[in-house]
Write an enzyme that holds these catalytic residues in place. Structure first.
Site, PDB file in Angstrom:
ATOM      1  N   PHE A 105      69.688 -54.771  34.161  1.00  6.64           N
ATOM      2  CA  PHE A 105      70.561 -53.898  33.375  1.00  6.64           C
ATOM      3  C   PHE A 105      71.366 -52.951  34.246  1.00  6.64           C
ATOM      4  O   PHE A 105      72.372 -52.390  33.811  1.00  6.64           O
ATOM      5  CB  PHE A 105      69.731 -53.109  32.360  1.00  6.64           C
ATOM      6  CG  PHE A 105      68.946 -51.953  32.914  1.00  6.64           C
ATOM      7  CD1 PHE A 105      69.401 -50.649  32.782  1.00  6.64           C
ATOM      8  CD2 PHE A 105      67.735 -52.159  33.559  1.00  6.64           C
ATOM      9  CE1 PHE A 105      68.679 -49.582  33.276  1.00  6.64           C
ATOM     10  CE2 PHE A 105      67.000 -51.104  34.048  1.00  6.64           C
ATOM     11  CZ  PHE A 105      67.469 -49.811  33.918  1.00  6.64           C
ATOM     12  N   LYS A 106      70.943 -52.780  35.499  1.00  4.83           N
ATOM     13  CA  LYS A 106      71.670 -51.874  36.398  1.00  4.83           C
ATOM     14  C   LYS A 106      73.103 -52.350  36.651  1.00  4.83           C
ATOM     15  O   LYS A 106      73.980 -51.564  36.983  1.00  4.83           O
ATOM     16  CB  LYS A 106      70.919 -51.739  37.720  1.00  4.83           C
ATOM     17  CG  LYS A 106      69.473 -51.280  37.590  1.00  4.83           C
ATOM     18  CD  LYS A 106      69.366 -49.876  37.026  1.00  4.83           C
ATOM     19  CE  LYS A 106      67.912 -49.454  36.819  1.00  4.83           C
ATOM     20  NZ  LYS A 106      67.186 -49.202  38.040  1.00  4.83           N
TER      21      LYS A 106
END
Length: 737
Positions: free
Chosen positions: A344-345
């Site tokens: 998700f980064k």
């Protein structure tokens, strides 16, 4: 050059009791609006001599809204169709179109626009004006272009009721819907401000929204940021307590040790505005949401659109960017692993480097520092490696990670992403040490001053302590809800719960921000692994690190005890009481614990519930889900799944954030699936997993990274501040000197 003065402005003159002689003078002499209107209206005008230019598709209500705005501002109103084109051509627009055809019509329309001049007026463009570049460039020079963004379905309905079945540019075999969609690219090219106009919104309401949007555009000083440790009204012991968006992106951490937050909070969307985004793509939703959160004085809308398009383009393997997948029952997975580094980064770190490069001054070099518990490091390195070469020459990156606290594949990713301007350094400690060390470096004014004077280099942060890291995450939480509405799972307005595996509190804070902005999220469920300090805090109000030691787990991204972004949330529920936040965090630093007041704990528990998951339960959940569905959860998502099963009441859907791809944690996955663990290199482990035809497939980006024979070496240092600072100086000397 001729200047248009026509019927609608004349009605305004009549309403202001001007003499008939003035009317005749204006009709007979083609002189510029500014020469006549300036002395009468400048004191009342919102934008002085500039024009407010309303743009949008046919049926958007530009003419009606323009009249209302003009009346409210007491300034002239010009409708390009009626007051310019039909007067110039001496025939109706429809007759002209029939006479010359589509292509010639656009050219004739553009020529008329090039001869037009006005100031201090409200101008309603035609739906096709934006398709003529030279004409729009001419008009835009002296105006603020406001895009009335109405959903295509609404426009279609309005045009049908108006008995319009053909518009400019539409040819045989091309539907009305297709041409409306085609035109959007031109509208998006020219606007300065967007006004969402969903549903049956009244023209008077749209006019007010236009005025509010123009006021915001003209007043960037209202959108400032303060430290979480400043006073209630932004007062601080620091000289620079209020900052703009570009400042906080560049500086990362406030000089008093606090985190930057918007002084006036985040913007709120109406239900109608959210509903207008139901049919939108992820990129379109991101553009709309971020436009409202980033002032155009910091990043113009055209540049922001370019950044978003670059960030969420070919780098993502799924066209939906952040798809929502039904798992079982009332549970849905928000898949956040389709970016280049499989976590998700990527949602923030494919965007943040471009924002950073745009915002920083050209006169200084920057070293971006980042601490990672696993996923952030490779995402930062990949994101900054995608900058233009000219930007990479003045921006370097140093990534600190716990040498023995990340998975083998995560380490391979970070090492493989190293470049001349981007280093990874393994630290013989845990993530909390790395993160605390970076904060201490930032607040060491002697050291940062030395780097500036000696090397002409400033430091910046890429962790979620940087506001530009956190903000893009709000988008995918909002988008997930809109996807459930779009899929007819729920009607708009029905609540959902959100379950997020979190250690640093950034991802779940983004969900809370989406709720504040109007997304109907009922509860945010905080899922911890055995490092369950957040679970204990949410349940009791006591944040206690005394006697706690970090436990390495199968879900290393949440192996965190000092949760940075919790500070932003405490500042929020304390109504901006920076003194209280300072007191709490000083107590945590000096005594290892703090306790919330009862009233604040009650506020917190209205938003949050929490639970934690053991290592055994994590592996069991991966095996169970795979056995029943064929789907493989990563270890962090499995933590969230276990906690969601325990805490949800099944009265509404629950969206579980799937924060990473299982490929990054192959040894744990192989163990969970009860496949004999093979002590081979990470690439072999991925090939073994791929042989089981899993759902989703093994992540292509990880395979490509592991296949590369890049720099397999990396620096390792002791958990010592002086050693970290020495590595920083070495990179600066090698890259900038």
């Amino acid at each position: 050059m001729f200047h248009v003065v026509q019927c609608r402005p004349l009605r305004l003159i009549t309403q202001n009791n001007l003499s008939s002689m003035c009317l005749k003078l204006m009709l007979s002499r083609p002189i510029a609006f500014g020469q006549i209107w300036k002395s009468w209206f400048s004191s009342c005008s919102l934008v002085g001599n500039k024009n407010i230019i309303l743009m949008g598709p046919p049926g958007a209500g530009k003419t009606t809204v323009g009249r209302i705005v003009g009346q409210k501002l007491d300034c002239p109103v010009i409708d390009i169709d009626d007051d310019v084109l039909e007067t110039t051509w001496n025939m109706s627009v429809s007759e002209k179109l029939q006479d010359v055809g589509n292509e010639q019509f656009l050219e004739e329309e553009g020529k008329a626009l090039l001869k037009f001049s006005a100031s201090g007026s409200v101008i309603s463009l035609t739906g096709s004006n934006p398709m003529h570049a030279a004409g729009m460039q001419h008009v835009k020079k002296n105006g603020i272009v406001v895009y009335l963004d109405v959903p295509t379905a609404v426009i279609m309905s309005r045009l049908k009721s108006m008995k319009v079945d053909r518009i400019v540019g539409q040819s045989s075999g091309v539907s009305l819907k297709d041409i409306l969609e085609f035109r959007k690219q031109f509208y998006k090219r020219w606007y300065d401000i967007r006004v969402l106009c969903g549903g049956d919104i009244a023209a008077e309401v749209v006019a007010e929204k236009v005025l509010d949007a123009v006021k915001r555009y003209q007043n960037s000083e209202l959108e400032t940021f303060i430290s979480t440790r400043s006073g209630r009204s932004g007062r601080s012991t620091e000289k620079d307590s209020s900052k703009y968006f570009s400042d906080v992106v560049t500086e990362g951490l406030a000089t008093d040790g606090g985190l930057f937050v918007p002084e006036r909070g985040l913007p709120k969307f109406t239900a109608g505005e959210w509903q207008s985004l139901i049919e939108a793509t992820y990129v379109e939703r991101a553009q709309v949401i971020l436009e409202r959160c980033i002032h155009p004085a910091d990043i113009p809308t055209s540049k922001l659109a370019e950044i978003i398009g670059t960030a969420y383009g070919e780098n993502f393997t799924c066209s939906k960017i952040a798809p929502v997948r039904h798992l079982a029952g009332n549970q849905f997975l928000l898949e956040l692993f389709h970016g280049p580094t499989a976590s998700f980064k990527d949602f923030a770190l494919q965007m943040m480097p471009h924002i950073f490069a745009y915002c920083i001054p050209r006169s200084c070099n920057y070293l971006v520092l980042v601490a990672t518990s696993g996923d952030t490091g490779s995402a930062v390195l990949d994101g900054f490696n995608r900058l233009h070469d000219t930007d990479k020459q003045r921006i370097a990156v140093m990534n600190f990670f716990p040498e023995d606290g990340v998975s083998p594949i995560q380490k391979s990713q970070m090492i493989g992403c190293q470049k001349e301007n981007a280093w990874s350094v393994g630290v013989k400690s845990d993530f909390d040490f790395c993160q605390t060390a970076i904060k201490q470096i930032f607040t060491n004014s002697d050291y940062t001053g030395f780097l500036t004077v000696e090397y002409g280099t400033a430091l910046a942060a890429a962790n979620s302590i940087n506001w530009a890291r956190l903000l893009p995450q709000v988008v995918y939480h909002a988008s997930a809800y809109l996807d459930l509405v779009h899929q007819d799972i729920i009607p708009f307005g029905s609540p959902v719960d959100v379950c997020v595996p979190t250690g640093n509190f950034g991802n779940i804070l983004a969900a809370l921000y989406a709720k504040m902005m109007g997304i109907p999220i009922r509860k945010c469920i905080c899922a911890s692994n055995e490092n369950n300090v957040l679970t204990d805090f949410i349940r009791t109000g006591v944040y206690d690190l005394r006697g706690r030691k970090l436990i390495p787990t199968f879900s290393p991204a949440v192996d965190i005890l000092k949760s940075s972004n919790l500070e932003r949330y405490l500042h929020l529920i304390a109504n901006g009481d920076g003194q209280l936040v300072t007191q709490l965090y000083n107590q945590l630093e000096n005594q290892g614990h703090f306790q919330l007041r009862k009233d604040l704990l009650e506020k917190l528990q209205q938003d949050l519930v929490a639970g934690w998951c053991s290592e055994e339960d994590c592996l069991a959940a991966i095996h169970s889900v795979y056995t029943t569905t064929g789907y493989i959860l990563d270890t962090h998502t499995a933590v969230a799944k276990v906690v969601a099963d325990r805490l949800q009441d099944r009265t509404c859907p629950i969206i579980i954030s799937s924060t990473a791809h299982y490929s990054k944690f192959a040894p744990a996955i192989l163990r969970a699936l009860r496949i004999a663990e093979i002590k081979q290199n990470p690439l072999s482990q991925l090939h073994l997993l791929s042989s089981y035809s899993p759902l989703p497939p093994v992540h292509w980006g990880l395979l490509e990274t592991l296949k590369k024979k890049g720099n397999e070496n990396h620096q390792v240092c002791a958990a010592d501040m002086n050693m970290l600072m020495s590595h920083i100086e070495t990179l600066i000397q090698n890259h900038f000197m």
